[in-house]
Scaffold this active site. Structure first.
Site, PDB file in Angstrom:
ATOM      1  CE  LYS A 193      -0.349  -0.227   5.037  1.00  0.00           C
ATOM      2  NZ  LYS A 193      -1.199  -0.561   6.162  1.00  0.00           N
ATOM      3  NE  ARG A 202      -7.073   0.149  10.998  1.00  0.00           N
ATOM      4  CZ  ARG A 202      -6.109  -0.010  10.582  1.00  0.00           C
ATOM      5  NH1 ARG A 202      -5.086   1.214  10.673  1.00  0.00           N
ATOM      6  NH2 ARG A 202      -5.373  -0.946  10.098  1.00  0.00           N
ATOM      7  CE1 TYR A 226       9.074  32.009  -1.957  1.00  0.00           C
ATOM      8  CE2 TYR A 226       9.632  29.538  -1.508  1.00  0.00           C
ATOM      9  CZ  TYR A 226       9.328  30.489  -2.587  1.00  0.00           C
ATOM     10  OH  TYR A 226       8.874  30.274  -3.717  1.00  0.00           O
ATOM     11  CG  MET A 255       5.874  22.616  -3.849  1.00  0.00           C
ATOM     12  SD  MET A 255       4.561  23.016  -4.781  1.00  0.00           S
ATOM     13  CE  MET A 255       3.498  23.820  -3.645  1.00  0.00           C
TER      14      MET A 255
END
Ligand SMILES: *Cc1c(COP(=O)(O)O)cnc(C)c1O
Length: 341
Positions: free
Chosen positions: A5, A99, A232, A281
Site C-alpha cells: 500500500k 478500527r 523564503y 516545495m
C-alpha cells in the site's frame, strides 16, 4: 502477503510487486481498490487483498480486477452480498484495535457472513495494535487479541464452517510474536528493511537492511556573503562568507518542511551539509561551505550512505517528530524510482 500500500511505502508499488511476483510471492495487500487496480493493470498476479473500505459504487471493479475485499463489518458484508455477483473476501475481525472488522464477540453475525451467497470467504484476519512493544501490559493485550481471534476460529469450526486462511501478524507481529505465524503475514515496513523507530531498527539490524536511498541533485552552488540572508522569509542569515547549494528536492517530494532551518541535513561527497532556511516545495538550500569541489549535478543523499556517513529514514523521522513509515509513505510521486539490483 507483503503490504504494498501507499506505493509500497514510497518505494514504488509496481516495481516492488513485480520483483516479489518474480520471486514467487503471490499474495499482496493494499489499502484501497485503486491501488489494487493499478497493480493488476501492470500485470501483477496472485491474490490482492484490499484492506480498507471500498465504496459500493466500486464493487464492479472488485470483480473486474479480481480483487479480494476486506469485510469491514457485518453491515458491509450485507451490502457487498447485495451486489449479487461473487466477490472474494477476507473477513476482518476486530479483537481490540477498534478500527475495522466485525467485533470478535459477534459470533452469530460472523457465521451469517459465511451464509451469504455471493461472498466467497477466502480468509479471516485480525490486526494487532500494540505488538510493537514487549512491555507487560501490551504483551497481555496482544495475547488477549490473539486468544479472541483463535476463539472465533474455533467457534466457526465447531459450527461446521470450513475455515479459510487466517492471519494476524504485520511486521512487529512477525518479529515479536513469531508463535502467531499462520497462513499469511501482512508485512509492510519490515519488508523495506526498516522499522518505525531507530531503536527498533537497531535492535533488528542483523536481519533488516534498508533498501531505499533518497537522492537529489545539486542544482546550483553559490557564495553567500556574511550578513546576507537566503530563502523564503529570509530565515537564514550568513554569519560569515559561505558556500551554499540549492538541491532539486522539496516538501512536495516528501521532505518534511519541519526539517528547515538546520533541523535536517544531507550527505554530499561523504560530508554532512545542514539544511538552511525554509525548505521550498521543489527545492531546498544546504550549507556546503566545508565541501570542496562541489558542483551542479552532484548527488546529495537525504536517506542513505555517502562515504562513512549515513542518514536513515528513522533519522529523518526523529527530526520530523514522526515514524519512518510516514516519511517513506509520503515520498512524492514525481521522484524517479530507480531499481538498483
Ligand atoms: C498497513 C497494514 C499492515 C502492514 O503493517 P506494517 O506494520 O507496516 O507491517 C498490516 N495489516 C494492516 C491491516 C495494515 O493496515
Amino acid at each position: 502477503m507483503p503490504a504494498v500500500k501507499a506505493d509500497a511505502y514510497g518505494h514504488g508499488a509496481i516495481l516492488v510487486a513485480k520483483e516479489l511476483n518474480r520471486m514467487g510471492v503471490d499474495a499482496f495487500c493494499v489499502a484501497c481498490a485503486a491501488e489494487g487496480i493499478s497493480l493488476r493493470k501492470h500485470g501483477i498476479t496472485g491474490e490482492i487483498l484490499v484492506l480498507g473500505y471500498t465504496c459500493p459504487d466500486a464493487f464492479p471493479l472488485l470483480e473486474q480486477f479480481r480483487l479480494t475485499q476486506t469485510i469491514v463489518d457485518y453491515h458491509y458484508a450485507v451490502r457487498l452480498n447485495q451486489y449479487g455477483r461473487t466477490i472474494h473476501v477476507h473477513i476482518g475481525i476486530d479483537t481490540g484495535m477498534h478500527r475495522l472488522g466485525e467485533r470478535c464477540e459477534n459470533i452469530e453475525q460472523i457465521c451469517h457472513i459465511f451464509e451469504m451467497k455471493h461472498l466467497k470467504i477466502d480468509g479471516l484476519f485480525t490486526h494487532l495494535c500494540v505488538s510493537d512493544t514487549l512491555k507487560p501490559q501490551e504483551q497481555s493485550y496482544t495475547r488477549q487479541q490473539a486468544d479472541a481471534f483463535y476463539h472465533v476460529i474455533a467457534e466457526l469450526k465447531k459450527r461446521g464452517y470450513s475455515c479459510p486462511r487466517i492471519h494476524l501478524q504485520s511486521s512487529y507481529g512477525v518479529l515479536n510474536y513469531p508463535e502467531l505465524s499462520e497462513d499469511y503475514a501482512r508485512i509492510g515496513i519490515a519488508l523495506y528493511g526498516v522499522l518505525s523507530t531507530s531503536e527498533d531498527t537497531n535492535r533488528w539490524k542483523d536481519i533488516l537492511h534498508p533498501v531505499l536511498s533518497l537522492k537529489a541533485r545539486v542544482a546550483a552552488v553559490k557564495e553567500l556573503l556574511a550578513g546576507e540572508a537566503a530563502g523564503y522569509g529570509l530565515q537564514f542569515t550568513a554569519d560569515r562568507d559561505m558556500k551554499i547549494a540549492a538541491l532539486t528536492i522539496g516538501y512536495a517530494d516528501g521532505l518534511p518542511r519541519s526539517l528547515s532551518c538546520g533541523n535536517g541535513s544531507v550527505l554530499i561527497h561523504g560530508h554532512r551539509a545542514p539544511i538552511i532556511g525554509r525548505i521550498c516545495m521543489d527545492q531546498c538550500l544546504v550549507d556546503v561551505s566545508q565541501i570542496p569541489d562541489i558542483k551542479a549535478g552532484d548527488i546529495a543523499a537525504l536517506i542513505g550512505r555517502s562515504g562513512q556517513e549515513e542518514i536513515t529514514a528513522c533519522d529523518l523521522a526523529e527530526q520530523a517528530g514522526t515514524i519512518s513509515n510516514e516519511i517513506l509513505s509520503r515520498l512524492g510521486a514525481r521522484l524517479e524510482r530507480v531499481p538498483v539490483l
